[in-house]
Design a protein around this motif. Structure first.
Motif, PDB file in Angstrom:
ATOM      1  N   ASP A   1     -19.033 -38.977 -65.356  1.00 44.96           N
ATOM      2  CA  ASP A   1     -19.703 -40.074 -64.661  1.00 44.96           C
ATOM      3  C   ASP A   1     -20.779 -40.602 -65.601  1.00 44.96           C
TER       4      ASP A   1
ATOM      5  N   LYS B   1     -17.018 -43.850 -63.203  1.00 43.97           N
ATOM      6  CA  LYS B   1     -16.731 -42.458 -62.865  1.00 43.97           C
ATOM      7  C   LYS B   1     -15.290 -42.158 -63.281  1.00 43.97           C
TER       8      LYS B   1
ATOM      9  N   GLU C   1     -12.268 -39.493 -63.865  1.00 40.37           N
ATOM     10  CA  GLU C   1     -11.787 -38.194 -63.403  1.00 40.37           C
ATOM     11  C   GLU C   1     -10.442 -37.900 -64.053  1.00 40.37           C
TER      12      GLU C   1
ATOM     13  N   TYR D   1      -8.352 -41.316 -64.059  1.00 38.53           N
ATOM     14  CA  TYR D   1      -8.748 -42.253 -63.019  1.00 38.53           C
ATOM     15  C   TYR D   1     -10.122 -42.838 -63.341  1.00 38.53           C
ATOM     16  N   HIS D   2     -10.298 -44.131 -63.118  1.00 38.39           N
ATOM     17  CA  HIS D   2     -11.588 -44.788 -63.262  1.00 38.39           C
ATOM     18  C   HIS D   2     -12.009 -45.295 -61.892  1.00 38.39           C
ATOM     19  N   ASP D   3     -13.109 -44.755 -61.380  1.00 43.13           N
ATOM     20  CA  ASP D   3     -13.593 -45.111 -60.037  1.00 43.13           C
ATOM     21  C   ASP D   3     -12.468 -45.004 -59.007  1.00 43.13           C
ATOM     22  N   GLY D   4     -11.694 -43.937 -59.121  1.00 40.82           N
ATOM     23  CA  GLY D   4     -10.637 -43.652 -58.166  1.00 40.82           C
ATOM     24  C   GLY D   4      -9.323 -44.360 -58.411  1.00 40.82           C
ATOM     25  N   LYS D   5      -9.251 -45.229 -59.431  1.00 42.42           N
ATOM     26  CA  LYS D   5      -8.022 -45.965 -59.726  1.00 42.42           C
ATOM     27  C   LYS D   5      -7.284 -45.323 -60.903  1.00 42.42           C
TER      28      LYS D   5
END
Length: 204
Positions: A160, A169, A171, A188-192
């Motif tokens: 992050d 963020k 992941e 993943y970038h910001d959940g995408k």
């Protein structure tokens, strides 16, 4: 003297430093793919081939001997067409670099008195399972924070941080082989879901 710009050292450094049982590895092919948003549903569909859903972005081909890199080819792509090839050959003291563009055009060569991508053994194990929080100030004096979390194999599962003035963020989800080397990483970038990283190893 040609001006050779080594534009991907951080990718190779992170990849090499993430490996376990390096002395067993003779060769490695690592590829990064971009996943189009409209294609994500196809990726999870059993009746669609993987080739339909991915576009290669970057490829590393490493030769290793006794846990050290002896040669590394880095290939960047425009679409699925080869754009730039950067060839590095290592000896005990120097890294010899040659750059090729658009397959046939030779851009030049250089020699650097450096042996990168070697992680000191005394650092191994220190990051396993840790979360590191760094507070810092940017050039304008604005206070910012970076959070990095590692799994038990010292691979980053959360980063992050600030990238080009924007907080993202990142992941990572890993799959491993029997030697604890990762063979698949979803990023993943910001959940995408944005990148798929694949590795293939040749062991002794």
């Amino acid at each position: 003297m040609w001006d050779i710009i080594d534009i991907y050292p951080i990718h190779i450094s992170r990849l090499f430093n993430s490996l376990h049982n390096k002395e067993l590895i003779q060769g490695l092919i690592a590829q990064t793919f971009t996943i189009g948003r409209k294609e994500i549903s196809k990726w999870y569909s059993s009746n669609k081939a993987i080739e339909e859903t991915r576009t290669i972005k970057l490829e590393h081909k490493l030769l290793l001997s006794n846990g050290r890199i002896t040669k590394c080819d880095t290939i960047s792509y425009y679409g699925n067409n080869l754009s730039t090839l950067l060839v590095r050959e290592f000896d005990s003291t120097y890294v010899h670099i040659k750059e090729y563009r658009h397959q046939v055009e030779f851009s030049g060569s250089a020699t650097k008195n450096v042996a990168p991508y070697i992680e000191p053994e005394e650092n191994k194990g220190q990051l396993a399972g840790r979360t590191i929080i760094s507070n810092w100030e940017d050039d304008k004096g604005i206070k910012k924070q970076t959070i990095i979390k590692y799994n038990d194999l010292e691979h980053i599962v959360l980063c992050d941080a600030w990238w080009n003035g924007k907080r993202i963020k990142k992941e990572f989800e890993y799959q491993y082989d029997n030697y604890n080397n990762w063979v698949e990483c979803k990023e993943y970038h910001d959940g995408k879901f944005v990148y798929l990283h694949l590795c293939q190893y040749k062991y002794k």
